[in-house]
Design a protein around this motif. Structure first.
Motif, PDB file in Angstrom:
ATOM      1  N   VAL A  86       4.760  13.909 -14.661  1.00 37.49           N
ATOM      2  CA  VAL A  86       4.004  13.921 -13.700  1.00 37.49           C
ATOM      3  C   VAL A  86       2.336  12.790 -13.708  1.00 37.49           C
ATOM      4  CG1 VAL A  86       2.891  15.380 -11.553  1.00 37.49           C
ATOM      5  CG2 VAL A  86       5.795  15.582 -12.604  1.00 37.49           C
ATOM      6  N   ALA A  87       1.707  14.026 -14.398  1.00 35.62           N
ATOM      7  CA  ALA A  87      -0.152  13.277 -14.313  1.00 35.62           C
ATOM      8  C   ALA A  87       0.195  11.479 -14.344  1.00 35.62           C
ATOM      9  CB  ALA A  87      -0.353  13.419 -15.417  1.00 35.62           C
ATOM     10  N   GLU A  88       1.195  10.974 -15.332  1.00 35.49           N
ATOM     11  CA  GLU A  88       0.937   9.413 -15.204  1.00 35.49           C
ATOM     12  C   GLU A  88       1.457   8.663 -13.934  1.00 35.49           C
ATOM     13  OE1 GLU A  88       3.053   8.288 -19.021  1.00 35.49           O
ATOM     14  OE2 GLU A  88       1.870   9.656 -20.317  1.00 35.49           O
ATOM     15  N   ALA A  89       2.352   9.104 -13.603  1.00 43.32           N
ATOM     16  CA  ALA A  89       2.575   8.784 -12.083  1.00 43.32           C
ATOM     17  C   ALA A  89       1.992   9.157 -11.876  1.00 43.32           C
ATOM     18  CB  ALA A  89       4.303   9.207 -11.626  1.00 43.32           C
ATOM     19  N   GLU A  90       1.166   9.883 -11.617  1.00 44.15           N
ATOM     20  CA  GLU A  90       0.628   9.440 -10.277  1.00 44.15           C
ATOM     21  C   GLU A  90      -0.822   9.516 -10.457  1.00 44.15           C
ATOM     22  OE1 GLU A  90       0.629  14.480  -8.976  1.00 44.15           O
ATOM     23  OE2 GLU A  90      -1.127  14.396 -10.167  1.00 44.15           O
ATOM     24  N   GLY A  98       1.158  -1.316   0.431  1.00 39.72           N
ATOM     25  CA  GLY A  98       0.223  -0.195  -0.014  1.00 39.72           C
ATOM     26  C   GLY A  98       0.392   0.783  -0.047  1.00 39.72           C
ATOM     27  N   THR A  99       2.192   1.266   0.092  1.00 39.10           N
ATOM     28  CA  THR A  99       2.991   2.347  -0.140  1.00 39.10           C
ATOM     29  C   THR A  99       3.207   2.731  -1.712  1.00 39.10           C
ATOM     30  OG1 THR A  99       4.347   1.236   1.531  1.00 39.10           O
ATOM     31  CG2 THR A  99       5.537   3.637   0.558  1.00 39.10           C
ATOM     32  N   PRO A 100       2.723   4.213  -2.065  1.00 37.99           N
ATOM     33  CA  PRO A 100       2.961   4.915  -3.481  1.00 37.99           C
ATOM     34  C   PRO A 100       4.783   4.582  -4.057  1.00 37.99           C
ATOM     35  CG  PRO A 100       1.921   5.976  -2.037  1.00 37.99           C
ATOM     36  CD  PRO A 100       2.704   5.096  -0.808  1.00 37.99           C
ATOM     37  N   VAL A 101       5.359   4.029  -4.333  1.00 34.72           N
ATOM     38  CA  VAL A 101       6.551   3.685  -4.820  1.00 34.72           C
ATOM     39  C   VAL A 101       6.988   4.175  -6.161  1.00 34.72           C
ATOM     40  CG1 VAL A 101       8.119   2.221  -5.267  1.00 34.72           C
ATOM     41  CG2 VAL A 101       6.076   1.631  -4.018  1.00 34.72           C
ATOM     42  N   LEU A 102       8.317   5.456  -6.148  1.00 37.59           N
ATOM     43  CA  LEU A 102       8.736   6.309  -6.995  1.00 37.59           C
ATOM     44  C   LEU A 102      10.078   5.127  -7.428  1.00 37.59           C
ATOM     45  CD1 LEU A 102       8.424   7.853  -9.525  1.00 37.59           C
ATOM     46  CD2 LEU A 102       9.585   9.522  -8.023  1.00 37.59           C
ATOM     47  N   VAL A 103      10.861   4.818  -7.933  1.00 36.16           N
ATOM     48  CA  VAL A 103      11.715   4.627  -8.681  1.00 36.16           C
ATOM     49  C   VAL A 103      12.160   5.574  -9.510  1.00 36.16           C
ATOM     50  CG1 VAL A 103      12.883   2.815  -9.405  1.00 36.16           C
ATOM     51  CG2 VAL A 103      11.468   2.342  -8.316  1.00 36.16           C
ATOM     52  N   GLY A 151      -1.770   1.508  -7.760  1.00 36.99           N
ATOM     53  CA  GLY A 151      -1.314   0.777  -6.717  1.00 36.99           C
ATOM     54  C   GLY A 151      -0.291   0.046  -7.358  1.00 36.99           C
ATOM     55  N   LEU A 152       0.501   0.821  -8.164  1.00 36.07           N
ATOM     56  CA  LEU A 152       1.659   0.142  -8.933  1.00 36.07           C
ATOM     57  C   LEU A 152       2.955   1.190  -8.565  1.00 36.07           C
ATOM     58  CD1 LEU A 152       0.035  -0.178 -12.364  1.00 36.07           C
ATOM     59  CD2 LEU A 152       0.656  -2.040 -10.553  1.00 36.07           C
ATOM     60  N   PRO A 153       4.680   0.293  -8.718  1.00 32.67           N
ATOM     61  CA  PRO A 153       5.402   1.139  -8.260  1.00 32.67           C
ATOM     62  C   PRO A 153       5.337   1.908  -9.548  1.00 32.67           C
ATOM     63  CG  PRO A 153       5.549  -1.437  -9.044  1.00 32.67           C
ATOM     64  CD  PRO A 153       3.969  -1.302  -8.021  1.00 32.67           C
ATOM     65  N   VAL A 154       6.308   3.019  -9.590  1.00 38.19           N
ATOM     66  CA  VAL A 154       6.590   3.607 -10.739  1.00 38.19           C
ATOM     67  C   VAL A 154       7.748   4.031 -11.385  1.00 38.19           C
ATOM     68  CG1 VAL A 154       5.755   6.241 -11.822  1.00 38.19           C
ATOM     69  CG2 VAL A 154       4.071   5.349 -10.634  1.00 38.19           C
ATOM     70  N   PHE A 155       8.309   3.949 -12.678  1.00 33.09           N
ATOM     71  CA  PHE A 155       9.455   4.378 -12.945  1.00 33.09           C
ATOM     72  C   PHE A 155      10.221   5.284 -13.659  1.00 33.09           C
ATOM     73  CE2 PHE A 155      13.038   4.089 -14.945  1.00 33.09           C
ATOM     74  CZ  PHE A 155      14.554   3.776 -14.480  1.00 33.09           C
ATOM     75  N   MET A 156      10.559   6.373 -13.149  1.00 30.87           N
ATOM     76  CA  MET A 156      10.289   7.651 -14.487  1.00 30.87           C
ATOM     77  C   MET A 156      11.934   7.537 -14.191  1.00 30.87           C
ATOM     78  SD  MET A 156       7.758  10.523 -12.650  1.00 30.87           S
ATOM     79  CE  MET A 156       8.115  11.886 -14.488  1.00 30.87           C
ATOM     80  N   THR A 157      12.452   8.081 -15.516  1.00 31.80           N
ATOM     81  CA  THR A 157      14.290   8.026 -15.906  1.00 31.80           C
ATOM     82  C   THR A 157      14.061   9.973 -15.645  1.00 31.80           C
ATOM     83  OG1 THR A 157      13.217   9.415 -17.900  1.00 31.80           O
ATOM     84  CG2 THR A 157      13.523   6.949 -17.882  1.00 31.80           C
ATOM     85  N   ILE A 158      15.199  10.314 -15.497  1.00 32.28           N
ATOM     86  CA  ILE A 158      15.800  10.952 -15.446  1.00 32.28           C
ATOM     87  C   ILE A 158      15.063  12.304 -15.950  1.00 32.28           C
ATOM     88  CG2 ILE A 158      18.356  10.562 -15.610  1.00 32.28           C
ATOM     89  CD1 ILE A 158      17.115  12.549 -12.731  1.00 32.28           C
ATOM     90  N   GLU A 159      15.438  11.445 -17.443  1.00 37.24           N
ATOM     91  CA  GLU A 159      14.261  12.469 -18.831  1.00 37.24           C
ATOM     92  C   GLU A 159      13.425  13.173 -18.082  1.00 37.24           C
ATOM     93  OE1 GLU A 159      18.494  10.279 -20.027  1.00 37.24           O
ATOM     94  OE2 GLU A 159      16.764   9.931 -18.561  1.00 37.24           O
ATOM     95  N   ALA A 160      12.678  12.403 -17.756  1.00 37.51           N
ATOM     96  CA  ALA A 160      11.067  12.606 -17.580  1.00 37.51           C
ATOM     97  C   ALA A 160      11.398  13.001 -16.313  1.00 37.51           C
ATOM     98  CB  ALA A 160      10.680  11.594 -17.687  1.00 37.51           C
ATOM     99  N   LEU A 161      11.589  13.078 -15.107  1.00 36.75           N
ATOM    100  CA  LEU A 161      11.532  12.941 -13.590  1.00 36.75           C
ATOM    101  C   LEU A 161      11.662  15.013 -13.814  1.00 36.75           C
ATOM    102  CD1 LEU A 161      10.219  13.051 -11.378  1.00 36.75           C
ATOM    103  CD2 LEU A 161      12.731  12.013 -10.562  1.00 36.75           C
ATOM    104  N   ALA A 162      13.420  14.735 -14.271  1.00 34.08           N
ATOM    105  CA  ALA A 162      14.496  16.496 -13.943  1.00 34.08           C
ATOM    106  C   ALA A 162      14.849  16.651 -15.194  1.00 34.08           C
ATOM    107  CB  ALA A 162      15.382  16.463 -12.484  1.00 34.08           C
ATOM    108  N   PRO A 163      14.456  16.882 -16.107  1.00 30.18           N
ATOM    109  CA  PRO A 163      15.158  17.515 -17.094  1.00 30.18           C
ATOM    110  C   PRO A 163      16.498  18.068 -17.577  1.00 30.18           C
ATOM    111  CG  PRO A 163      12.524  18.363 -17.759  1.00 30.18           C
ATOM    112  CD  PRO A 163      13.056  17.284 -16.435  1.00 30.18           C
ATOM    113  N   GLN A 164      16.096  19.066 -16.333  1.00 31.05           N
ATOM    114  CA  GLN A 164      17.361  19.717 -16.863  1.00 31.05           C
ATOM    115  C   GLN A 164      18.724  19.325 -15.476  1.00 31.05           C
ATOM    116  OE1 GLN A 164      14.664  23.258 -15.094  1.00 31.05           O
ATOM    117  NE2 GLN A 164      16.549  24.317 -15.637  1.00 31.05           N
ATOM    118  N   MET A 165      18.298  17.971 -14.691  1.00 33.96           N
ATOM    119  CA  MET A 165      19.211  17.333 -14.243  1.00 33.96           C
ATOM    120  C   MET A 165      19.996  16.315 -15.572  1.00 33.96           C
ATOM    121  SD  MET A 165      17.826  17.314 -10.261  1.00 33.96           S
ATOM    122  CE  MET A 165      19.920  16.145 -10.229  1.00 33.96           C
ATOM    123  N   ALA A 166      18.881  15.941 -15.801  1.00 32.53           N
ATOM    124  CA  ALA A 166      19.862  14.771 -17.237  1.00 32.53           C
ATOM    125  C   ALA A 166      20.804  15.804 -17.827  1.00 32.53           C
ATOM    126  CB  ALA A 166      18.493  14.334 -18.047  1.00 32.53           C
TER     127      ALA A 166
END
Length: 326
Positions: free
Chosen positions: A150-154, A118-123, A160-175
């Motif tokens: 972000v909308a897809e992740a939420e 039941g934990t929201p998980v972001l990888v 109830g699924l674990p979410v995977f986001m690439t760094i390019e999708a999550l934080a493009p400037q950092m990527a």
């Protein structure tokens, strides 16, 4: 939502003068100056020549705790943060930038066990590595969707699924800054920062790891003295081939940082004589099939991973209780 971006050129000579004097002559930046400099780097307001000088100077000098804190302050203002669904548990953040080289990568098992409870998980991490098996590749073999926004992740959290986001999708400037490793041939401060990001609006539990002893000292100091308590808690452990998953063969020490305090949850174990049954190959398909069997109860889940999950759930629950009590 688009993060507003400053486009005015940023003067860097006085910063380079401080940090560019070599390992023993350089001076550390204050947290405020570090935030200002890294924000300009993220916005693309630092010229290529100056940017290269800064990255190499920091590589040689090494980051101070205040510099990492200031860089992270700027980094977390550069992308759209996620909102976790209301529930019994605060979200858990799992960085995955290493993958496996000789052992099976069981980070997806950790993520799925937490999500199942039941934990929201972001990888978040990288899709591919030419010499390693990445968490993203195993997620794909497991049939788990990846989130590009972000909308897809939420939406995936709500299912109830674990979410995977690439760094390019999550934080493009950092990527963009992280990708400069291909040109420079060495890692930069950004590779440390992505592993300690807290991408949620509210508090979360960050799982973090280190590979070199100097980072243990630096991250211990950061989480004890500089990490904003309102951003949640963190676990720090020696990585399993760089991943924040308990070693299935022997548990590493896990320290819990909460409100400026440190509590050791797991003590380092000695090597065991009997190795638990693990995937016989490390490729993504074999690992995914083994994880599926473990989730179904066909093969036993290593005790060290079960213990890590239990501690994550306990602290995630405590964080959420603190939110509800304020």
């Amino acid at each position: 939502m688009t993060i507003p971006q400053n486009t005015e050129a940023f003067p860097t000579a006085h910063f380079i003068k401080e940090i560019g004097r070599g390992k023993y002559g350089a001076r550390d930046l204050s947290r405020v100056d570090a935030k200002q400099l890294y924000a300009a780097m993220l916005d693309g307001r630092v010229g290529d020549l100056e940017l290269g000088a800064i990255l190499l100077a920091m590589r040689i000098k090494g980051e101070s705790v205040d510099e990492i804190a200031g860089f992270l302050d700027a980094a977390e203002e550069s992308f759209e943060r996620l909102t976790a669904p209301r529930g019994a548990y605060a979200p858990v953040v799992i960085p995955s930038y290493n993958g496996s080289r000789s052992m099976a990568n069981l980070t997806p098992l950790l993520a799925m066990l937490l999500a199942r409870a039941g934990t929201p998980v972001l990888v978040h991490g990288v899709l591919h590595d030419p010499n390693r098996v990445t968490t993203a590749e195993i997620f794909q073999e497991l049939g788990l969707p990846m989130a590009d926004t972000v909308a897809e992740a939420e939406a995936q959290f709500s299912r109830g699924l674990p979410v995977f986001m690439t760094i390019e999708a999550l934080a493009p400037q950092m990527a963009r800054l992280a990708a400069l490793r291909q040109k420079l041939g060495v890692r930069s401060s950004t590779h440390t920062l992505v592993k300690i990001l807290q991408p949620f609006q509210g508090p979360a539990l960050r799982l973090t790891s280190y590979t070199h002893p100097e980072y243990l000292e630096m991250l211990t100091s950061y989480f004890s003295t500089c990490a904003p308590p309102e951003r949640g808690d963190a676990f720090l452990m020696r990585g399993t081939e760089g991943e924040t998953i308990a070693n299935a063969k022997r548990a590493q020490r896990i320290d819990w940082f909460h409100g400026g305090q440190m509590t050791t949850l797991v003590q380092k174990q000695s090597p065991v004589d009997e190795v638990p049954p693990l995937p016989d190959q490390r490729d993504a398909a074999t690992t995914a099939a083994w994880i599926t069997a473990a989730l179904a109860g066909t093969v036993p889940i290593p005790a060290s991973i079960t213990e890590q999950v239990d501690h994550c759930l306990m602290v995630s629950r405590l964080i959420q209780l603190r939110v509800h009590s304020t």
